[in-house]
Design a protein around this motif. Structure first.
Motif, mmCIF file in Angstrom:
data_model
loop_
_atom_site.group_PDB
_atom_site.id
_atom_site.type_symbol
_atom_site.label_atom_id
_atom_site.label_comp_id
_atom_site.label_asym_id
_atom_site.label_seq_id
_atom_site.Cartn_x
_atom_site.Cartn_y
_atom_site.Cartn_z
ATOM 1 N N ILE A 115 25.202 42.116 28.867
ATOM 2 C CA ILE A 115 25.362 42.426 30.168
ATOM 3 C C ILE A 115 26.956 42.187 30.711
ATOM 4 O O ILE A 115 27.315 43.303 31.350
ATOM 5 C CB ILE A 115 24.609 41.589 31.227
ATOM 6 C CG1 ILE A 115 23.177 41.627 30.959
ATOM 7 C CG2 ILE A 115 24.865 42.030 32.778
ATOM 8 C CD1 ILE A 115 22.199 40.593 31.730
ATOM 9 N N ALA A 116 27.546 41.254 30.381
ATOM 10 C CA ALA A 116 28.889 41.106 30.777
ATOM 11 C C ALA A 116 29.639 42.499 30.196
ATOM 12 O O ALA A 116 30.781 42.647 30.897
ATOM 13 C CB ALA A 116 29.261 39.904 30.252
ATOM 14 N N GLY A 117 29.796 42.584 29.090
ATOM 15 C CA GLY A 117 30.428 43.449 28.346
ATOM 16 C C GLY A 117 30.356 44.712 28.786
ATOM 17 O O GLY A 117 31.375 45.295 29.465
ATOM 18 N N PRO A 118 29.269 45.516 28.746
ATOM 19 C CA PRO A 118 29.212 46.755 29.545
ATOM 20 C C PRO A 118 29.421 46.870 31.138
ATOM 21 O O PRO A 118 30.303 47.665 31.430
ATOM 22 C CB PRO A 118 27.843 47.289 29.492
ATOM 23 C CG PRO A 118 27.375 46.403 28.375
ATOM 24 C CD PRO A 118 28.001 45.104 28.304
ATOM 25 N N GLN A 119 29.042 45.776 31.728
ATOM 26 C CA GLN A 119 29.583 45.762 33.268
ATOM 27 C C GLN A 119 31.183 45.634 33.455
ATOM 28 O O GLN A 119 31.702 46.348 34.133
ATOM 29 C CB GLN A 119 28.880 44.608 34.028
ATOM 30 C CG GLN A 119 27.383 44.788 34.147
ATOM 31 C CD GLN A 119 27.128 46.165 34.969
ATOM 32 O OE1 GLN A 119 27.590 46.238 36.122
ATOM 33 N NE2 GLN A 119 26.444 47.133 34.603
ATOM 34 N N THR A 120 31.678 44.880 32.764
ATOM 35 C CA THR A 120 33.295 44.698 32.718
ATOM 36 C C THR A 120 33.985 46.317 32.479
ATOM 37 O O THR A 120 34.630 46.444 32.979
ATOM 38 C CB THR A 120 33.680 43.678 32.046
ATOM 39 O OG1 THR A 120 32.863 42.501 31.678
ATOM 40 C CG2 THR A 120 35.106 43.127 31.993
ATOM 41 N N ALA A 121 33.320 46.646 31.325
ATOM 42 C CA ALA A 121 34.083 48.032 30.785
ATOM 43 C C ALA A 121 33.868 49.076 32.074
ATOM 44 O O ALA A 121 34.647 49.728 32.323
ATOM 45 C CB ALA A 121 33.426 48.304 29.584
ATOM 46 N N ILE A 122 32.550 49.256 32.415
ATOM 47 C CA ILE A 122 32.243 50.324 33.441
ATOM 48 C C ILE A 122 33.086 50.072 34.599
ATOM 49 O O ILE A 122 34.008 51.186 35.190
ATOM 50 C CB ILE A 122 30.690 50.193 34.026
ATOM 51 C CG1 ILE A 122 29.794 50.594 32.923
ATOM 52 C CG2 ILE A 122 30.645 51.025 35.065
ATOM 53 C CD1 ILE A 122 28.501 50.148 33.156
ATOM 54 N N ASN A 123 33.440 48.992 35.054
ATOM 55 C CA ASN A 123 34.001 48.606 36.217
ATOM 56 C C ASN A 123 35.685 48.899 35.983
ATOM 57 O O ASN A 123 36.415 49.310 36.860
ATOM 58 C CB ASN A 123 33.736 47.194 36.685
ATOM 59 C CG ASN A 123 32.571 47.214 37.904
ATOM 60 O OD1 ASN A 123 32.516 47.636 39.091
ATOM 61 N ND2 ASN A 123 31.515 46.993 37.044
ATOM 62 N N ALA A 124 36.219 48.416 34.950
ATOM 63 C CA ALA A 124 37.507 48.593 34.533
ATOM 64 C C ALA A 124 37.949 50.135 34.308
ATOM 65 O O ALA A 124 38.885 50.574 34.676
ATOM 66 C CB ALA A 124 37.739 48.063 33.275
ATOM 67 N N CYS A 125 36.777 50.774 34.266
ATOM 68 C CA CYS A 125 37.079 52.455 33.961
ATOM 69 C C CYS A 125 37.408 53.082 35.252
ATOM 70 O O CYS A 125 38.176 53.922 35.460
ATOM 71 C CB CYS A 125 35.755 53.095 33.611
ATOM 72 S SG CYS A 125 35.868 53.576 32.040
ATOM 73 N N VAL A 126 36.739 52.430 36.246
ATOM 74 C CA VAL A 126 37.161 52.863 37.643
ATOM 75 C C VAL A 126 38.316 53.086 38.234
ATOM 76 O O VAL A 126 38.942 54.290 38.674
ATOM 77 C CB VAL A 126 36.245 52.049 38.797
ATOM 78 C CG1 VAL A 126 36.577 52.851 40.115
ATOM 79 C CG2 VAL A 126 34.659 52.051 38.531
ATOM 80 N N GLY A 127 39.269 52.213 37.932
ATOM 81 C CA GLY A 127 40.702 52.126 38.483
ATOM 82 C C GLY A 127 41.398 52.917 37.401
ATOM 83 O O GLY A 127 42.261 53.894 37.849
ATOM 84 N N GLY A 128 41.041 52.710 36.229
ATOM 85 C CA GLY A 128 41.652 53.676 35.117
ATOM 86 C C GLY A 128 41.654 55.212 35.253
ATOM 87 O O GLY A 128 42.562 56.165 35.263
#
Lengths: 143, 499
Positions: free
Chosen positions: B297-310
Motif C-alpha cells: 500500500i505504502a509504495g504505490p500510494q507514495t509514488a502516485i502522490n509524488a507524481c502529482v507535483g512532478g
C-alpha cells in the motif's frame, strides 16, 4: 449498440469533418487561413490513415467496439442525456429554480430513489445549495 | 527564489488561503472516495467556483482537490475494491488487509504514504520549476513554437491506446482553437454565423464538457451493486515502528513517482505499478505481497502522490500540460488572467511561490483530513447514485453558465461532453483535444512570428538548435508511450494504462 463495429465509422466522420473544415478554410485569406488549412489537411490525412488501417490492414471492418457497461447501460445514458437536454432547454423558458427542482425530482425518481418524501426533501435542498453557492456567493445572474 | 519562498510562506498562512487548502483537500478526498468519480472531474467542476476567488486561494483549492482526490481513490480501492486505474496495485494488499479486519490500518498507511509522496512532489515543484522557467525565459518565437510542438507530442501519452487516434483528436482540438477572431488580422474563422463564437469558445464549458460529462455518463452506466462496508476498528495511523519499517519503501517509491511524474510520457498508473513491483522484488518476503503487506500500500500510494507535483513542473515552468489534471490547472490560470509559462515567474512570482508552498500544506492536510474522511466518511462509498448524478450534472450546467451568463455555453458543454463521451467509447482520448486547444494558439502565433523573423525561410531553424532538439523530442514523444505501454503490458498482468 453493444458491439457496434464503429472504429472505422469514427474515422469516416473525422475525414468528412476535416474535408468540410478544409473547404471552409480555403475561403479564408492567406494568413488567418493558413494554419486552419494545414491542420484540416493533416487531420484528413490522419483520418484516412486510420480508416485504411482499420479496413485494409486489420482485415475488414474489425475495430474497437462500443464498450457497453452492461445491459440497459446505453439506454440509461440516452435518457439521462435526453432529459438533461430538456432541462437545459427549459432553463430559459421556466425559471432556473423551478426547472432545476423538477430536474432533480424526476431524475431521482427515475434513478430509483425512494421513498417519495426523501425526494421532496433532497431536491429542493439541492437547488437551494446550488443557488446559494452560485447566486449568493459567486454573484452569478440567473435572470 | 528564496525571497519568493519567504513571501509564499507568509501568504499561504493567511486565513483565506488555509481555508482554500482545507476545503479543496476535503472536497478532493470526498470526490476521490466516491466510486466512479475521479479528481479530474472534481477539478473540472471546481473550476467555475474559482471565478470569484483571487488567484492564490483558487489555485490552492485546485491543488487540494487534485492531491486529496488522488488519496480519496485509495479509500474505495481499500474498502470496497473499486479502484481507479492508478489504485489497482493498492487494492491487492489494501483489500486483503480489509478482509483481515485491518481496514483502518490500511487506510492509515495509505494516508501516511500519500502525505510523504505529496511532500516529495511539493519539494520538486518548488525547487525544480523556477530554474526550468528561468531557462525558458531566454526562448524566442522559434523555441516557443518548438515547445508547443513538443507539448503536442505529449498527445501520444494522453491518446489512449492509439497514437493515430490521439493525433486526429489533437487536430480537432487545434481547429476548435482557431474558432473566433484571428488575433493578428481580426478575421473571424469558423463562427458559422454564431455571434457568441466571435471571441472563440469559452474555455470552462469546453473543459467541463470534455472532462466531467463523459465521467458523469460513465457513472450513469455503471451498475454499482450493493457493497458491504467493513468496520473500521483500531488505530489508523502507523506506529513509530511501522513508520520506520516503511521509511525505505516510501523514499524509494517517492523517487520513482517523482521521476515518472516529471517525464511527460508517463503518469501515476505507471508509477503505481512500477513502485509495487520494485517493493515486491526488494522484499525478503515477497510472498506476503497480495496477502496484505503494508509495503504494497505504502509504495504505490507514495509514488502516485509524488507524481502529482512532478506532473505540474512542466505546466508551471513551460505552460505545457502533461496530463488532464495539468490541463485543468492551465485553464484555471487563464481564468485568473495569468499566462502559464516562464513569464508567470517574472510577473506573478508571489502567486506561483504561494501555490508551491501551499502544496506542502495540502500534503500535510491529507493526513488528518484523509483519516477523518476514512473514519466518518467511509459511508461516502455508499452515496446513492440517484442523488449524486443529477446533482453533479446540474452543477456542471450552472458551472458552464456561470462564466459568461450564457445558455449558449451550456449547450457547448453538453455537445462537447457528448462528443468526448462517444470518442472515449472508441478509445479516442479527449485529453489530447484539450491539450491541442491550449497549445494551438501558442503554436500558431509563434509560427507566424518565426516566419516573419525568417522571411519565410524554413532553414532559419538550423540556427536555432534548441528548437530543433525540442521538435526532435516531440517526434520521440510520439513513439515513447507506445513502447512504455508494450513494456508495461508484457511485464505486469492486469495493466490497463491510463486509457
Amino acid at each position: 449498440m453493444a458491439r457496434a463495429r464503429a472504429d472505422w465509422a469514427v474515422a469516416l466522420v473525422m475525414l468528412a469533418a476535416s474535408a468540410f473544415l478544409f473547404q471552409e478554410a480555403l475561403a479564408m485569406p492567406d494568413g488567418p487561413g493558413t494554419f486552419p488549412r494545414a491542420v484540416a489537411l493533416l487531420m484528413g490525412v490522419l483520418s484516412l490513415g486510420l480508416l485504411v488501417r482499420n479496413v485494409a490492414l486489420e482485415g475488414g471492418l474489425r475495430g474497437i467496439y462500443w464498450h457497453s457497461a452492461g445491459p440497459g447501460a446505453t439506454a440509461t445514458v440516452l435518457w439521462v442525456v435526453g432529459f438533461t437536454m430538456v432541462y437545459v432547454g427549459s432553463i430559459g423558458r421556466v425559471s432556473y429554480v423551478l426547472s432545476t427542482g423538477l430536474y432533480f425530482a424526476v431524475m431521482m425518481w427515475l434513478l430509483g430513489l425512494r421513498p417519495r418524501w426523501l425526494i421532496l426533501l433532497i431536491a429542493p435542498s439541492s437547488v437551494l445549495l446550488l443557488w446559494v453557492v452560485f447566486v449568493r456567493m459567486l454573484n452569478v445572474s440567473l435572470s | 527564489m528564496w525571497e519568493g519562498i519567504a513571501l509564499g510562506l507568509t501568504r499561504v498562512l493567511e486565513f483565506q488561503n488555509l481555508l482554500a487548502i482545507v476545503l479543496g483537500t476535503a472536497a478532493g478526498v470526498v470526490v476521490g472516495a466516491l466510486p466512479g468519480l475521479t479528481p479530474t472531474m472534481g477539478l473540472a467542476l471546481l473550476l467555475p467556483l474559482t471565478f470569484g476567488m483571487p488567484p492564490v486561494p483558487a489555485l490552492l483549492a485546485l491543488s487540494g482537490m487534485l492531491a486529496g482526490g488522488v488519496y480519496g481513490g485509495a479509500i474505495s480501492a481499500i474498502l470496497v475494491r473499486i479502484p481507479d486505474p492508478a489504485n489497482v496495485p493498492t487494492t491487492l494488499d489494501g483489500y486483503a488487509m480489509t478482509q483481515r479486519g485491518q481496514a483502518a490500518k490500511a487506510l492509515g498507511i495509505a494516508a501516511a504514504a500519500s502525505t510523504v509522496g505529496g511532500l516529495a512532489s511539493a519539494f520538486v515543484l518548488l525547487f525544480f520549476t523556477p530554474p526550468l522557467a528561468a531557462m525558458a525565459l531566454r526562448f524566442g518565437p522559434p523555441e516557443i513554437f518548438a515547445l508547443a510542438v513538443f507539448g503536442l507530442g505529449i498527445v501520444s501519452s494522453l491518446a489512449g491506446r492509439s497514437v493515430l487516434k490521439g493525433l486526429v483528436v489533437a487536430c480537432l482540438g487545434l481547429l476548435v482553437g482557431t474558432v473566433g477572431m484571428d488575433p493578428v488580422s481580426a478575421y473571424t474563422r469558423f463562427t458559422f454565423g454564431f455571434f457568441e463564437l466571435q471571441a472563440g469558445f469559452e474555455f470552462v464549458p469546453l473543459l467541463i464538457g470534455t472532462f466531467a460529462v463523459p465521467e458523469i455518463l460513465r457513472y450513469a452506466e455503471e451498475a454499482v451493486g450493493p457493497v458491504k462496508l467493513p468496520e473500521l476498528v483500531g488505530r489508523m495511523l502507523p506506529t513509530l515502528a511501522e513508520w520506520r519499517r516503511l521509511a525505505v519503501t516510501m523514499i524509494r517509491s517517492g523517487v520513482i513517482g517523482l521521476i515518472i511524474g516529471i517525464a511527460p510520457a508517463a503518469g501515476p498508473v505507471i508509477a503505481s505499478y512500477i513502485s509495487y513491483d520494485v517493493e515486491k522484488r526488494s522484499s525478503k518476503t515477497p510472498e506476503r505481497f497480495g496477502q496484505g503487506a503494508p509495503e504494497g500500500i505504502a509504495g504505490p500510494q507514495t509514488a502516485i502522490n509524488a507524481c502529482v507535483g512532478g506532473d505540474l513542473v512542466l505546466t508551471f515552468a513551460l505552460g505545457i500540460p502533461g496530463s488532464a489534471g495539468a490541463a485543468l490547472f492551465i485553464g484555471a490560470l487563464y481564468l485568473q488572467g495569468l499566462q502559464p509559462g516562464p513569464l508567470l515567474f517574472q510577473r506573478n512570482a508571489d502567486i506561483v511561490y504561494t501555490t508551491f508552498i501551499g502544496f506542502f500544506f495540502v500534503s500535510l492536510a491529507i493526513l488528518p483530513l484523509g483519516l477523518i474522511a476514512s473514519r466518518l466518511g467511509a459511508w461516502l462509498v455508499l452515496a446513492p447514485k440517484a442523488v449524486l448524478l443529477p446533482f453533479i450534472f446540474a452543477f456542471a450546467v450552472i458551472g458552464s453558465y456561470a462564466g459568461g451568463s450564457s445558455l449558449f455555453d451550456v449547450w457547448v458543454m453538453l455537445i462537447a461532453g457528448l462528443i468526448a463521451y462517444v470518442l472515449q467509447k472508441f478509445d479516442f482520448g479527449p485529453a489530447a483535444f484539450v491539450l491541442a486547444l491550449i497549445l494551438g494558439p501558442l503554436a500558431e502565433a509563434n509560427w507566424n512570428r518565426t516566419m516573419l523573423m525568417a522571411h519565410g525561410d524554413l532553414a532559419f531553424f538550423i540556427q536555432r538548435p534548441i528548437a530543433i532538439v525540442l521538435i526532435m523530442l516531440a517526434a520521440l514523444m510520439l513513439v515513447a508511450p507506445a513502447l512504455v505501454d508494450r513494456f508495461m503490458r508484457r511485464r505486469y498482468a492486469g495493466y490497463e494504462g491510463d486509457a
